[in-house]
Design an enzyme around this catalytic site. Sequence first.
Site, PDB file in Angstrom:
ATOM      1  N   VAL A 134       6.048   4.009 -18.903  1.00 15.70           N
ATOM      2  CA  VAL A 134       5.583   3.884 -17.517  1.00 15.70           C
ATOM      3  C   VAL A 134       4.076   3.658 -17.493  1.00 15.70           C
ATOM      4  CG1 VAL A 134       5.282   5.119 -15.317  1.00 15.70           C
ATOM      5  CG2 VAL A 134       7.499   5.180 -16.497  1.00 15.70           C
TER       6      VAL A 134
ATOM      7  N   MET B   9       3.230   0.185 -18.557  1.00 14.05           N
ATOM      8  CA  MET B   9       3.537  -0.794 -17.513  1.00 14.05           C
ATOM      9  C   MET B   9       2.575  -0.677 -16.331  1.00 14.05           C
ATOM     10  SD  MET B   9       5.468  -3.218 -16.654  1.00 14.05           S
ATOM     11  CE  MET B   9       5.562  -4.146 -15.150  1.00 14.05           C
ATOM     12  N   GLU B  10       2.312   0.540 -15.913  1.00  8.45           N
ATOM     13  CA  GLU B  10       1.514   0.756 -14.707  1.00  8.45           C
ATOM     14  C   GLU B  10       0.049   0.372 -14.871  1.00  8.45           C
ATOM     15  OE1 GLU B  10       2.380   1.416 -11.704  1.00  8.45           O
ATOM     16  OE2 GLU B  10       4.425   2.133 -11.909  1.00  8.45           O
ATOM     17  N   SER B  11      -0.584   0.834 -15.942  1.00  9.95           N
ATOM     18  CA  SER B  11      -2.036   0.663 -16.076  1.00  9.95           C
ATOM     19  C   SER B  11      -2.482   0.144 -17.429  1.00  9.95           C
ATOM     20  CB  SER B  11      -2.731   2.002 -15.825  1.00  9.95           C
ATOM     21  OG  SER B  11      -2.442   2.903 -16.888  1.00  9.95           O
TER      22      SER B  11
ATOM     23  N   TYR C  65      10.091  -4.845 -12.832  1.00 14.13           N
ATOM     24  CA  TYR C  65       9.438  -3.605 -13.258  1.00 14.13           C
ATOM     25  C   TYR C  65      10.392  -2.753 -14.095  1.00 14.13           C
ATOM     26  CZ  TYR C  65       7.361   1.055 -12.886  1.00 14.13           C
ATOM     27  OH  TYR C  65       6.850   2.301 -13.172  1.00 14.13           O
TER      28      TYR C  65
END
Length: 177
Positions: free
Chosen positions: A57, A60-62, A162
């Site tokens: 996560v 993927m997110e940052s 996502y």
Amino acid sequence: MKLSVKQKVSILILVAVFILMIAAVLFFYAMLPKKYERVIQEFSQEFGVDGDLVFAVVRMESNFRADAVSRRGAVGLMQIMPSTAEFICRTLGEKLDLNVPEDNLRMGIWYISYLEKKFDHTDAVLAAYNAGEGTVLGWIRNGYAGEKGELTDIPYQETKIYVRKVNFFYNCYKMLY
């Protein structure tokens, strides 16, 4: 012993394949780091979340950028919206700062744990992390889930991509580490 041309070519091919395999592994380690490992493992254990899922996560997110801010206002390593952060802090009874990497990770990992209690399947958890809990509950009510609550379709293309990417990173983390 003298090697034939065919034997020399075979050896060169084996060496090249070996070098490519090492390069591929190094590439994956570079693309899938385990930054903040101690903190992620600590909070993952505390909240009963798979650490590899958290790494996926965050990747993927940052991409492990603590200063990341999205167009929509999501903040930090786990790209948490300020309104979600308020909910998390109220629920935990803690004052946490979205801009502090450790606090951001604590909030995000707790939130994944919260979503895992609401949804039985990882895809639904990830979809809710991306599109919102209420959105995914609506999809389930409107027939986008199978008999066991698993999402059979994700109507939002962004969320569908996502979920697919986080699952890819998750599987890579499980294989690599």
